[in-house]
Design a protein around this motif. Structure first.
Motif, PDB file in Angstrom:
ATOM      1  N   ALA A  76       0.833  -1.208   0.000  1.00 62.39           N
ATOM      2  CA  ALA A  76       0.000   0.000   0.000  1.00 62.39           C
ATOM      3  C   ALA A  76       0.868   1.259   0.000  1.00 62.39           C
ATOM      4  O   ALA A  76       0.496   2.276  -0.583  1.00 62.39           O
ATOM      5  N   ALA A  78       4.088   1.170  -1.128  1.00 63.93           N
ATOM      6  CA  ALA A  78       5.003   1.035  -2.262  1.00 63.93           C
ATOM      7  C   ALA A  78       6.385   1.587  -1.904  1.00 63.93           C
ATOM      8  O   ALA A  78       6.901   1.291  -0.831  1.00 63.93           O
ATOM      9  N   ARG A 172      -3.017   2.768  -1.913  1.00 66.30           N
ATOM     10  CA  ARG A 172      -1.737   3.315  -2.380  1.00 66.30           C
ATOM     11  C   ARG A 172      -1.941   4.701  -2.986  1.00 66.30           C
ATOM     12  O   ARG A 172      -1.150   5.625  -2.753  1.00 66.30           O
ATOM     13  N   ASN A 176      -0.158   7.944  -1.453  1.00 66.36           N
ATOM     14  CA  ASN A 176       0.726   8.728  -2.314  1.00 66.36           C
ATOM     15  C   ASN A 176       0.315  10.202  -2.337  1.00 66.36           C
ATOM     16  O   ASN A 176       1.167  11.101  -2.312  1.00 66.36           O
TER      17      ASN A 176
END
Length: 198
Positions: A76, A78, A172, A176
């Motif tokens: 999630a 990354a 994710r 982000n």
């Protein structure tokens, strides 16, 4: 997002009477876990205890058995996972688990005799498998794929893909966006506040 959340809440751990066309080790592990959840949800006493466990912020034994929360958290976040210190990673895993349990716990408890048909197990590598299934409601069938990983000889789920929408990818994108404007510590604080809000 809202639709995905509702669907996921309706199926993610929940639901299930299973029928398998082919059953390898990952599929059998998932079927066993799902059956245990179903047994809990069908028993009024155990179902009430399960609901109390979720609302009481206790770590769900169901969640621990079914999900690889570290792998789920890593995927999630990354590349951002590498920016967290070890204590931050440990806290993120704990907070993310609570966010998921709070987001979907009530919907899990609202189980209403839906069925799940396990259709196929596909080995993507020696330790990664995809389990294709369908959740059958009174009005439709919803495709649900479970992504599983084997660590230390144990298979656990690290992603759930519902109607081609990935749980990991969904979060994710959100993480982000947050980390594009905030520090890692601020992300953790946002999660702490989110948990306290409910």
């Amino acid at each position: 997002m809202k639709r995905f959340s509702l669907i996921l809440g309706g199926v993610i751990l929940i639901l299930f009477v299973s029928v398998a066309a082919y059953a390898g080790v990952p599929l059998e592990k998932l079927r066993k876990d799902v059956t245990e959840v179903l047994d809990v949800l069908k028993d009024p006493v155990r179902k009430a205890e399960f609901a109390k466990e979720i609302k009481g912020d206790k770590i769900s034994s169901v969640y621990e058995k079914m999900f690889d929360d570290v792998e789920l958290s890593k995927r999630a976040l990354a590349r951002n996972w590498n920016n967290l210190s070890v204590p931050q990673r440990q806290e993120f895993v704990r907070l993310f688990r609570q966010v998921l349990e709070r987001a979907y716990g009530d919907k899990i408890v609202s189980y209403n005799d839906e069925k799940v048909l396990f259709d196929r197990e596909t080995m993507l590598s020696a330790n990664i498998a995809e389990i294709q299934s369908r959740v059958v409601t009174a009005s439709k069938e919803i495709p649900v794929n479970y992504m599983m990983i084997q660590k230390n000889g144990v298979w656990r789920v690290y992603d759930v893909v519902i109607e081609n929408v990935s749980l990991v990818q969904n979060y994710r994108t959100q993480f982000n966006e947050i980390l594009a404007k905030n520090t890692t510590e601020e992300l953790l604080e946002i999660l702490r506040k989110k948990i306290k809000e409910k």
